[in-house]
Design a protein around this motif. Structure first.
Motif, mmCIF file in Angstrom:
data_model
loop_
_atom_site.group_PDB
_atom_site.id
_atom_site.type_symbol
_atom_site.label_atom_id
_atom_site.label_comp_id
_atom_site.label_asym_id
_atom_site.label_seq_id
_atom_site.Cartn_x
_atom_site.Cartn_y
_atom_site.Cartn_z
ATOM 1 N N GLU A 107 0.633 -8.072 8.849
ATOM 2 C CA GLU A 107 1.783 -7.409 9.095
ATOM 3 C C GLU A 107 1.746 -5.655 9.027
ATOM 4 N N THR A 108 2.790 -5.173 9.654
ATOM 5 C CA THR A 108 2.539 -3.793 9.919
ATOM 6 C C THR A 108 3.952 -2.994 9.412
ATOM 7 N N TRP A 109 4.409 -3.419 8.726
ATOM 8 C CA TRP A 109 6.025 -2.743 8.482
ATOM 9 C C TRP A 109 5.778 -1.959 7.218
ATOM 10 N N PHE A 110 6.891 -0.883 7.380
ATOM 11 C CA PHE A 110 6.634 0.176 6.221
ATOM 12 C C PHE A 110 8.004 0.240 5.715
ATOM 13 N N TYR A 111 8.169 0.506 4.246
ATOM 14 C CA TYR A 111 9.484 0.309 3.480
ATOM 15 C C TYR A 111 9.366 1.706 2.823
ATOM 16 N N ASP A 112 10.734 2.319 2.699
ATOM 17 C CA ASP A 112 11.189 3.301 2.161
ATOM 18 C C ASP A 112 12.060 3.059 0.992
ATOM 19 N N TYR A 113 11.346 3.133 -0.456
ATOM 20 C CA TYR A 113 12.448 2.991 -1.580
ATOM 21 C C TYR A 113 13.405 3.791 -1.872
ATOM 22 N N HIS A 159 6.250 8.543 -5.137
ATOM 23 C CA HIS A 159 6.066 8.384 -3.846
ATOM 24 C C HIS A 159 7.037 7.156 -3.284
ATOM 25 N N PRO A 160 7.622 7.570 -1.992
ATOM 26 C CA PRO A 160 8.484 6.561 -1.656
ATOM 27 C C PRO A 160 8.007 5.577 -0.628
ATOM 28 N N ILE A 161 7.026 5.639 0.394
ATOM 29 C CA ILE A 161 6.974 4.643 1.437
ATOM 30 C C ILE A 161 5.693 3.964 1.173
ATOM 31 N N ILE A 162 5.856 2.621 1.423
ATOM 32 C CA ILE A 162 4.775 1.590 1.269
ATOM 33 C C ILE A 162 4.638 1.009 2.727
ATOM 34 N N ARG A 163 3.527 0.417 2.658
ATOM 35 C CA ARG A 163 3.309 -0.582 3.866
ATOM 36 C C ARG A 163 2.846 -1.858 3.401
ATOM 37 N N SER A 164 3.078 -3.077 3.929
ATOM 38 C CA SER A 164 2.443 -4.425 3.677
ATOM 39 C C SER A 164 1.068 -3.987 3.677
ATOM 40 N N PHE A 165 0.189 -4.845 2.850
ATOM 41 C CA PHE A 165 -1.080 -4.872 2.827
ATOM 42 C C PHE A 165 -1.471 -6.407 2.956
ATOM 43 N N GLU A 166 -0.690 -6.958 3.881
ATOM 44 C CA GLU A 166 -0.908 -8.565 4.120
ATOM 45 C C GLU A 166 -1.522 -8.466 5.457
ATOM 46 N N ARG A 226 0.667 -1.181 -0.139
ATOM 47 C CA ARG A 226 -0.078 0.005 -0.124
ATOM 48 C C ARG A 226 1.003 1.305 0.069
ATOM 49 N N CYS A 227 0.570 2.176 -0.979
ATOM 50 C CA CYS A 227 1.150 3.524 -0.941
ATOM 51 C C CYS A 227 0.842 4.310 0.238
ATOM 52 N N THR A 228 1.644 4.846 0.951
ATOM 53 C CA THR A 228 1.180 5.511 2.203
ATOM 54 C C THR A 228 0.932 7.189 1.926
ATOM 55 N N ALA A 229 1.246 7.421 0.514
ATOM 56 C CA ALA A 229 0.918 8.869 0.119
ATOM 57 C C ALA A 229 -0.348 8.828 -0.426
ATOM 58 N N CYS A 230 -0.693 7.947 -1.458
ATOM 59 C CA CYS A 230 -2.118 7.995 -1.846
ATOM 60 C C CYS A 230 -2.941 6.673 -1.769
ATOM 61 N N GLY A 231 -2.565 5.646 -1.213
ATOM 62 C CA GLY A 231 -3.376 4.576 -0.987
ATOM 63 C C GLY A 231 -3.435 3.463 -2.107
#
Length: 120
Positions: free
Chosen positions: A74-80, A64-71, A37-42
């Motif tokens: 899982e609650t992790w965030f990742y920055d490309y 948009h640089p940050i995603i969150r797992s949509f599983e 999931r993109c944290t900037a636009c969903g």
């Protein structure tokens, strides 16, 4: 103190997810392994293990640089930008795909040889 105290740049906690599956795979009859999931636009896109890698393509197209797992679970965030996990904040629900959706999905589109088609 501003109303944005505790806010993380590039994360909009008010934006809901774009759906329950990868937006592009759904449009072109594709399938995915896991969802991001993109944290900037969903925007919901498929992970880099998936054949089409739509989540990282969304990052490249939008910046948009940050995603969150949509599983589920899982609650992790990742920055490309840094290729690393980062801290984030609670996002608008739902926070994952439906647990009964399974993975890979959608079930009726996943080929029998799907393991041969993923990126490792």
């Amino acid at each position: 103190m501003s109303d944005n105290a505790g806010a993380v740049p590039d994360i909009d906690p008010t934006v809901p997810p774009s759906g329950t599956g990868c937006a592009e795979c759904a449009a072109d009859e594709g399938w995915w392994v896991h969802l991001r999931r993109c944290t900037a636009c969903g925007h919901i896109g498929c992970c880099d293990t998936s054949p089409a890698q739509h989540a990282s393509a969304h990052h490249r197209a939008t910046g948009h640089p940050i995603i969150r797992s949509f599983e589920p679970g899982e609650t992790w965030f990742y920055d490309y930008r840094t290729s690393d996990f980062v801290e984030g904040q609670e996002l608008a629900p739902p926070t994952s795909r439906p647990s009964d959706q399974g993975s890979p999905a959608p079930r009726d589109r996943v080929p029998d040889n799907w393991r041969d088609l993923i990126h490792r």
